[in-house]
Design a protein around this motif. Structure first.
Motif, PDB file in Angstrom:
ATOM      1  N   UNK A 192     -22.336   5.307   1.362  1.00 32.45           N
ATOM      2  CA  UNK A 192     -20.228   6.311   1.900  1.00 32.45           C
ATOM      3  C   UNK A 192     -20.209   5.069   3.446  1.00 32.45           C
ATOM      4  N   UNK A 193     -18.620   4.552   2.145  1.00 35.84           N
ATOM      5  CA  UNK A 193     -18.064   3.863   3.885  1.00 35.84           C
ATOM      6  C   UNK A 193     -16.634   4.617   4.468  1.00 35.84           C
ATOM      7  N   UNK A 194     -16.457   5.028   4.874  1.00 38.88           N
ATOM      8  CA  UNK A 194     -15.707   5.156   6.417  1.00 38.88           C
ATOM      9  C   UNK A 194     -15.045   4.944   6.530  1.00 38.88           C
ATOM     10  N   UNK A 195     -13.519   4.375   7.036  1.00 34.16           N
ATOM     11  CA  UNK A 195     -12.919   3.475   7.866  1.00 34.16           C
ATOM     12  C   UNK A 195     -11.923   3.886   8.568  1.00 34.16           C
ATOM     13  N   UNK A 196     -11.050   4.016   9.441  1.00 36.66           N
ATOM     14  CA  UNK A 196     -10.145   4.102   9.726  1.00 36.66           C
ATOM     15  C   UNK A 196      -9.101   3.095  10.170  1.00 36.66           C
ATOM     16  N   UNK A 197      -8.002   3.111   9.310  1.00 39.99           N
ATOM     17  CA  UNK A 197      -6.420   1.881   9.908  1.00 39.99           C
ATOM     18  C   UNK A 197      -5.671   2.497  11.232  1.00 39.99           C
ATOM     19  N   UNK A 198      -5.191   2.116  11.936  1.00 36.30           N
ATOM     20  CA  UNK A 198      -4.846   2.254  13.043  1.00 36.30           C
ATOM     21  C   UNK A 198      -3.512   0.875  13.133  1.00 36.30           C
ATOM     22  N   UNK A 199      -2.312   1.736  13.433  1.00 36.91           N
ATOM     23  CA  UNK A 199      -1.299   0.506  12.550  1.00 36.91           C
ATOM     24  C   UNK A 199      -0.671  -0.019  14.777  1.00 36.91           C
ATOM     25  N   UNK A 200      -0.667  -1.448  14.694  1.00 37.80           N
ATOM     26  CA  UNK A 200      -0.719  -1.945  14.993  1.00 37.80           C
ATOM     27  C   UNK A 200       0.454  -3.303  15.350  1.00 37.80           C
ATOM     28  N   UNK A 201       1.325  -2.710  16.933  1.00 39.78           N
ATOM     29  CA  UNK A 201       2.859  -3.632  16.744  1.00 39.78           C
ATOM     30  C   UNK A 201       2.734  -4.812  16.337  1.00 39.78           C
ATOM     31  N   UNK A 202       1.942  -5.338  17.002  1.00 38.39           N
ATOM     32  CA  UNK A 202       1.949  -6.929  17.135  1.00 38.39           C
ATOM     33  C   UNK A 202       1.818  -7.626  15.331  1.00 38.39           C
ATOM     34  N   UNK A 203       2.172  -8.756  15.402  1.00 36.57           N
ATOM     35  CA  UNK A 203       1.521  -9.802  14.012  1.00 36.57           C
ATOM     36  C   UNK A 203       0.022  -9.740  14.452  1.00 36.57           C
ATOM     37  N   UNK A 204      -0.831 -10.339  13.535  1.00 31.64           N
ATOM     38  CA  UNK A 204      -2.385 -10.361  12.977  1.00 31.64           C
ATOM     39  C   UNK A 204      -2.546 -11.158  13.699  1.00 31.64           C
ATOM     40  N   UNK A 205      -2.121 -12.238  14.114  1.00 28.22           N
ATOM     41  CA  UNK A 205      -3.016 -13.685  14.429  1.00 28.22           C
ATOM     42  C   UNK A 205      -2.378 -13.477  16.443  1.00 28.22           C
ATOM     43  N   UNK A 206      -1.727 -12.538  16.874  1.00 27.20           N
ATOM     44  CA  UNK A 206      -1.533 -12.251  18.359  1.00 27.20           C
ATOM     45  C   UNK A 206      -3.239 -11.322  18.238  1.00 27.20           C
ATOM     46  N   UNK A 207      -3.251 -11.139  17.975  1.00 29.25           N
ATOM     47  CA  UNK A 207      -5.143  -9.988  18.775  1.00 29.25           C
ATOM     48  C   UNK A 207      -6.214 -11.396  18.313  1.00 29.25           C
ATOM     49  N   UNK A 208      -7.430 -11.157  18.948  1.00 28.54           N
ATOM     50  CA  UNK A 208      -8.492 -11.755  18.955  1.00 28.54           C
ATOM     51  C   UNK A 208     -10.206 -10.439  18.988  1.00 28.54           C
ATOM     52  N   UNK A 209     -10.401 -10.917  17.296  1.00 28.53           N
ATOM     53  CA  UNK A 209     -11.812  -9.784  17.239  1.00 28.53           C
ATOM     54  C   UNK A 209     -13.097 -10.673  17.608  1.00 28.53           C
TER      55      UNK A 209
END
Length: 52
Positions: free
Chosen positions: A1-18
């Motif tokens: 079973x795949x479970x995931x959560x999506x969370x809206x973030x206010x910035x552009x993807x390139x402004x985050x570091x994973x």
């Protein structure tokens, strides 16, 4: 079973570091170091095709 959560973030993807440390994932805002997620992964930050 795949479970995931999506969370809206206010910035552009390139402004985050994973970061993956073993099975633990951290997402931070690059400009100020604010942690917006810490927990199980995997984690991806991407632009949603849905307008908010």
């Amino acid at each position: 079973m795949n479970s995931y959560r999506e969370t809206p973030l206010p910035l552009e993807p390139h402004e985050y570091h994973v970061i993956e440390v073993h099975d633990w994932w951290i997402v931070i805002v690059i400009v100020n170091g604010e942690m917006v997620y810490e927990g199980a992964g995997p984690v991806k930050v991407y632009r949603s095709p849905t307008p908010f």
